[in-house]
Design a protein around this motif. Sequence first.
Motif, short mmCIF file in Angstrom:
data_model
loop_
_atom_site.label_atom_id
_atom_site.label_comp_id
_atom_site.label_asym_id
_atom_site.label_seq_id
_atom_site.Cartn_x
_atom_site.Cartn_y
_atom_site.Cartn_z
N MET A 181 0.96 -1.21 0.08
CA MET A 181 -0.08 0.08 -0.05
C MET A 181 0.90 1.15 0.04
O MET A 181 1.68 1.43 0.64
CB MET A 181 -0.88 -0.03 1.26
CG MET A 181 -1.66 1.22 1.40
SD MET A 181 -3.24 1.14 0.34
CE MET A 181 -4.23 0.23 1.47
N GLU A 183 0.74 5.03 0.31
CA GLU A 183 -0.16 6.29 0.67
C GLU A 183 0.83 7.39 0.97
O GLU A 183 1.78 7.57 1.32
CB GLU A 183 -1.07 5.83 1.56
CG GLU A 183 -0.29 5.65 3.11
CD GLU A 183 -1.38 5.49 4.22
OE1 GLU A 183 -2.27 4.96 3.95
OE2 GLU A 183 -1.05 5.67 5.39
N ASN A 185 0.48 12.08 1.34
CA ASN A 185 -0.19 13.36 1.60
C ASN A 185 0.48 14.59 1.10
O ASN A 185 1.58 14.42 0.82
CB ASN A 185 -0.88 13.56 3.00
CG ASN A 185 0.30 13.74 3.98
OD1 ASN A 185 1.31 14.38 3.71
ND2 ASN A 185 0.04 13.40 5.21
N MET A 231 -4.55 11.04 3.54
CA MET A 231 -3.61 10.25 2.75
C MET A 231 -4.32 9.90 1.57
O MET A 231 -5.45 9.23 1.42
CB MET A 231 -3.35 8.93 3.29
CG MET A 231 -2.27 9.46 4.53
SD MET A 231 -0.55 9.31 3.90
CE MET A 231 0.30 9.89 5.44
N ALA A 232 -3.67 9.87 0.20
CA ALA A 232 -4.03 9.26 -0.81
C ALA A 232 -3.41 8.00 -1.06
O ALA A 232 -2.31 7.75 -0.59
CB ALA A 232 -3.94 10.23 -2.20
N GLU A 233 -4.18 6.85 -1.18
CA GLU A 233 -3.48 5.55 -1.20
C GLU A 233 -3.90 4.62 -2.44
O GLU A 233 -5.00 4.75 -2.82
CB GLU A 233 -4.05 4.89 0.07
CG GLU A 233 -5.39 4.61 -0.03
CD GLU A 233 -5.99 3.93 1.14
OE1 GLU A 233 -5.50 3.95 2.37
OE2 GLU A 233 -7.02 3.26 1.12
N SER A 261 -6.25 7.83 -5.82
CA SER A 261 -6.49 7.20 -4.87
C SER A 261 -7.36 5.73 -5.28
O SER A 261 -8.32 6.00 -6.02
CB SER A 261 -7.64 7.88 -3.84
OG SER A 261 -7.09 7.74 -2.50
N LYS A 262 -6.84 4.90 -5.11
CA LYS A 262 -7.18 3.50 -5.46
C LYS A 262 -7.58 3.10 -6.72
O LYS A 262 -8.21 2.36 -7.27
CB LYS A 262 -8.83 3.40 -4.70
CG LYS A 262 -8.91 3.39 -3.14
CD LYS A 262 -10.33 2.92 -2.93
CE LYS A 262 -10.23 2.84 -1.28
NZ LYS A 262 -10.07 3.89 -0.50
#
Lengths: 284, 369
Positions: A181, A183, A185, A231-233, A261-262
Amino acid sequence: MRFRAKIVDVACLNHFTRVINTIAKLAKTCTLRLTVDKLYFILTDKVANGGVSMWCELSQGNFFDEFQMEGVAAEYNEIYLELTPENLSRALKTAQNAKTVKIKLTNKHCPCLTVAVELPSLSSSSRIVTHDIPVGVIPRRLWNDFREPSVPDFDVSIYLPVLKTMKSVVERMKNLSNCIMLEANLNGEMNLKIETDLVSVTTHFKGLGNPPWVSEDGSQNSTQDRDPESMAEARIDIRKLLQLLAGQQVNPTKALCNIVSKRIVHFILLHEEVSLQYFIPALA
Amino acid sequence: MGKNLGVNLQDSWVLSLALGGELASHGYSRGAESHFPSCVAGGAGGDRVVSVPSQSFLGVFRSLPSLEKTVEKCLISLNPQASRLVVQLHCKYGVTKTHNLSFQECELLQAVFNKELCTNTLRAPARVLVDAVVHFPVMLAEVTLGVSPAGKVSFRNYLDEDTEPNRTMVTELCLSEDEFQDVQVQQQSHVTFCLKEFRGLLSFAESSNLLLNIHFDSPGRPAIFTLSDPLLEVHLVLATLSDPNSSSQVRSTTLQAQPANGAFPPATPDDDFTGDDIDSFMIAMETTCKEGPGLPSSPTFPQRRPHPGAALESESSAMESDLEGAVPGTPPQKKFRSLFFGSVLTQSQAGTHPGPSQDVLAEDSEGES
């Protein structure tokens, strides 16, 4: 269609070889696009590539002493070739002390990129090694498949930590899980996380800085409204990330990534004469 | 009187020891660990040929630096009761290391070839050739050597029928005849042989700074690589791919089930080991070609002559796989047969001392007789 290019300078040859080595680590086969000023190594996001795509751009003037390209037609003055970069890498590997290296498009038993290396020798005449690398000529009607990908509408853009450090962290994480993952910011913080049934490991990077992006119309970027802590993850295949990090032979001048994100992570690695963009889609 | 014990090592290693005299044995490894254990033979034995796994044998001599420092002499003998080849390393401080290697009996094999008959000869320092083959991928199996009367020498990677020509990179290296010490070429020709074996020989030659001679003819006829040194002479005979389109194919009536890859038929049916792992054994082939009077039909061991000091001398017999002669049987799995043996120039050097620079490790166990 004609293509002839020559490298004479040892440093240019070395640099070009390193670029090719990086490409060879990222793609088994890719498209080489030749224009009057530039060379592009392109990998499109087909299923066969696992959704990964790549766009690498070099200015020919920075590497080649001579560069002549005549495209398929006057108004389409470009050449698109399908090529296995590993072959090019191998041909250049033993050419590092060459007097000259010539690369040309030839038609032997099939279209080939011929690399002719002139090596110093003790005798009066030089030693010549030629490597004929079979290539596929991509017809013009398919050229649309290879357009430059646009920068996605990202949620966070952040500079990457020192690649060597990032690589060693990811390498260790690879032993524990297949997915990582990523993430980040707008406060310059990035986390790399893996989570399994038994263990979860997170590495925190701080103070990375966020690159300023200005959108084309000059208006403020929408990310400015975003909560800087948020956070963008994206969960991505760790092996693809490692491929990118491990393939870097030289530390880039600038390295950043844009996270949607995603959805997708868009990596941009800039060297003085080469820019590399690499897209890794998020896992479902 | 010299009795011979031919030790035929598997995996194309041939080592021959003559017992009862002034002989030493040399085993050569293909890779970087080429070295010369010097040995002393003693005792009498009958003419026998045994086969020893080369890895075991080489394992005894594995660490050259420490061998050089500690081994004073090496004794190789046969213990028939226990079916063991005994290698004893007598080291400093009274330490003796004894290695018992199991062996298998096999037939005495001989090489039938004559480099004088080859129409083309090249001679170059090993370094030149090492630099030439470095451009080829490490895993490349075969390479084609081409020559022309104009003095052009080329190496090219060989694409066998399994590889798709439209997908495989072709590498060619051209050397001018200036790079060679000697180039004798009758007419344009090319031969294809195993690159791996050639590389092995080259790394050995380069480490000893030797000149390499290449004698070859037309496709299908063996290519002979020789190195010489005051102390030893090395011959490597590699089979070459026959050209299915060539008219000189006339004599090659060997099985042509797969002509393009030149599979080599195995030995005559009464051979002990046709069923065994073909790679492990050298196979003697009947040949119809007239090789000339240079090669007697029996194992060629020069006259035993006493040598003062520690002349190192070795004999070996080897087998060759020549395409000539139709031989029934299943084709071997490997395409190429190669043999590698070392023999020391003896007659010409009989009675001479080895050069002062030679590191004399072992003494002749027998005095002058």
